[in-house]
Design a protein around this motif. Structure first.
Motif, PDB file in Angstrom:
ATOM      1  N   VAL A  15      -3.095  17.120  -5.028  1.00  0.00           N
ATOM      2  CA  VAL A  15      -2.998  18.353  -5.820  1.00  0.00           C
ATOM      3  C   VAL A  15      -2.388  18.046  -7.184  1.00  0.00           C
ATOM      4  N   GLU A  16      -1.339  17.239  -7.191  1.00  0.00           N
ATOM      5  CA  GLU A  16      -0.685  16.853  -8.448  1.00  0.00           C
ATOM      6  C   GLU A  16      -1.701  16.221  -9.401  1.00  0.00           C
ATOM      7  N   ASP A  17      -2.500  15.299  -8.889  1.00  0.00           N
ATOM      8  CA  ASP A  17      -3.502  14.616  -9.703  1.00  0.00           C
ATOM      9  C   ASP A  17      -4.591  15.585 -10.175  1.00  0.00           C
ATOM     10  N   PRO A  39       0.830  -1.210   0.000  1.00  0.00           N
ATOM     11  CA  PRO A  39       0.000   0.000   0.000  1.00  0.00           C
ATOM     12  C   PRO A  39       0.865   1.261   0.000  1.00  0.00           C
ATOM     13  N   MET A  40       0.405   2.263  -0.735  1.00  0.00           N
ATOM     14  CA  MET A  40       1.095   3.549  -0.796  1.00  0.00           C
ATOM     15  C   MET A  40       0.448   4.507   0.192  1.00  0.00           C
ATOM     16  N   HIS A  41       1.233   5.395   0.765  1.00  0.00           N
ATOM     17  CA  HIS A  41       0.695   6.464   1.600  1.00  0.00           C
ATOM     18  C   HIS A  41       0.396   7.645   0.677  1.00  0.00           C
ATOM     19  N   VAL A  42      -0.846   8.059   0.622  1.00  0.00           N
ATOM     20  CA  VAL A  42      -1.264   9.173  -0.231  1.00  0.00           C
ATOM     21  C   VAL A  42      -1.075  10.471   0.542  1.00  0.00           C
ATOM     22  N   THR A  43      -0.407  11.451  -0.089  1.00  0.00           N
ATOM     23  CA  THR A  43      -0.158  12.740   0.540  1.00  0.00           C
ATOM     24  C   THR A  43      -1.048  13.809  -0.085  1.00  0.00           C
ATOM     25  N   PRO A  44      -1.242  14.921   0.622  1.00  0.00           N
ATOM     26  CA  PRO A  44      -2.000  16.026   0.023  1.00  0.00           C
ATOM     27  C   PRO A  44      -1.371  16.510  -1.289  1.00  0.00           C
ATOM     28  N   GLU A  45      -0.041  16.485  -1.339  1.00  0.00           N
ATOM     29  CA  GLU A  45       0.640  16.908  -2.569  1.00  0.00           C
ATOM     30  C   GLU A  45       0.270  16.009  -3.743  1.00  0.00           C
ATOM     31  N   GLY A  48      10.650  20.760   0.985  1.00  0.00           N
ATOM     32  CA  GLY A  48       9.601  20.933  -0.010  1.00  0.00           C
ATOM     33  C   GLY A  48       8.251  20.369   0.379  1.00  0.00           C
ATOM     34  N   ALA A  49       8.160  19.757   1.555  1.00  0.00           N
ATOM     35  CA  ALA A  49       6.882  19.177   1.983  1.00  0.00           C
ATOM     36  C   ALA A  49       5.799  20.251   2.020  1.00  0.00           C
ATOM     37  N   ASN A  50       4.596  19.874   1.624  1.00  0.00           N
ATOM     38  CA  ASN A  50       3.434  20.771   1.585  1.00  0.00           C
ATOM     39  C   ASN A  50       3.546  21.864   0.523  1.00  0.00           C
ATOM     40  N   HIS A  51       4.380  21.647  -0.457  1.00  0.00           N
ATOM     41  CA  HIS A  51       4.534  22.583  -1.568  1.00  0.00           C
ATOM     42  C   HIS A  51       4.495  21.807  -2.878  1.00  0.00           C
ATOM     43  N   MET A  52       4.279  22.533  -3.970  1.00  0.00           N
ATOM     44  CA  MET A  52       4.338  21.938  -5.304  1.00  0.00           C
ATOM     45  C   MET A  52       5.435  22.654  -6.076  1.00  0.00           C
ATOM     46  N   ARG A  53       6.020  21.961  -7.024  1.00  0.00           N
ATOM     47  CA  ARG A  53       7.070  22.546  -7.861  1.00  0.00           C
ATOM     48  C   ARG A  53       6.702  22.372  -9.322  1.00  0.00           C
ATOM     49  N   PHE A 109      -4.364  20.108 -17.091  1.00  0.00           N
ATOM     50  CA  PHE A 109      -3.476  19.433 -18.046  1.00  0.00           C
ATOM     51  C   PHE A 109      -2.037  19.920 -17.922  1.00  0.00           C
ATOM     52  N   VAL A 110      -1.626  20.140 -16.667  1.00  0.00           N
ATOM     53  CA  VAL A 110      -0.276  20.609 -16.355  1.00  0.00           C
ATOM     54  C   VAL A 110       0.324  19.643 -15.341  1.00  0.00           C
ATOM     55  N   ALA A 111       1.567  19.264 -15.557  1.00  0.00           N
ATOM     56  CA  ALA A 111       2.254  18.362 -14.635  1.00  0.00           C
ATOM     57  C   ALA A 111       3.057  19.166 -13.615  1.00  0.00           C
ATOM     58  N   LEU A 112       2.750  18.942 -12.346  1.00  0.00           N
ATOM     59  CA  LEU A 112       3.513  19.524 -11.249  1.00  0.00           C
ATOM     60  C   LEU A 112       4.172  18.391 -10.489  1.00  0.00           C
TER      61      LEU A 112
END
Length: 83
Positions: free
Chosen positions: A31-33, A22-28, A53-58, A40-43
């Motif tokens: 958001v990515e999904d 099982p994978m641990h799903v994060t809030p990031e 970088g936790a709790n952030h998107m790049r 239609f943008v990949a972050l």
């Protein structure tokens, strides 16, 4: 709502196809999904770049200004739909 969505997903977590565990799903990840499906943008989740970088998107912006503007406009339009 990303934290709530991640918490919900972790009640019955997806299986990592590489490990079979099982994978641990994060809030990031949520958001990515969402951005990929709606703008239609990949972050990238910020934590893939290190602990700070936790709790952030790049966003990798090594592209033309025209492509960057299209991506930012698409993200803006997607976000306006939920505001």
């Amino acid at each position: 709502g990303a934290q709530r969505m991640a918490d919900d997903a972790n009640k019955n977590p997806p299986i990592n196809p590489r490990t079979g565990r099982p994978m641990h799903v994060t809030p990031e990840m949520m958001v990515e999904d969402w951005v990929a499906k709606n703008a239609f943008v990949a972050l990238n989740p910020g934590n893939t770049y290190g602990l700070g970088g936790a709790n952030h998107m790049r966003m990798n912006i090594s592209t033309s200004r025209k492509t960057l503007k299209a991506a930012l406009d698409s993200m803006s339009n997607a976000l306006k739909k939920i505001a």
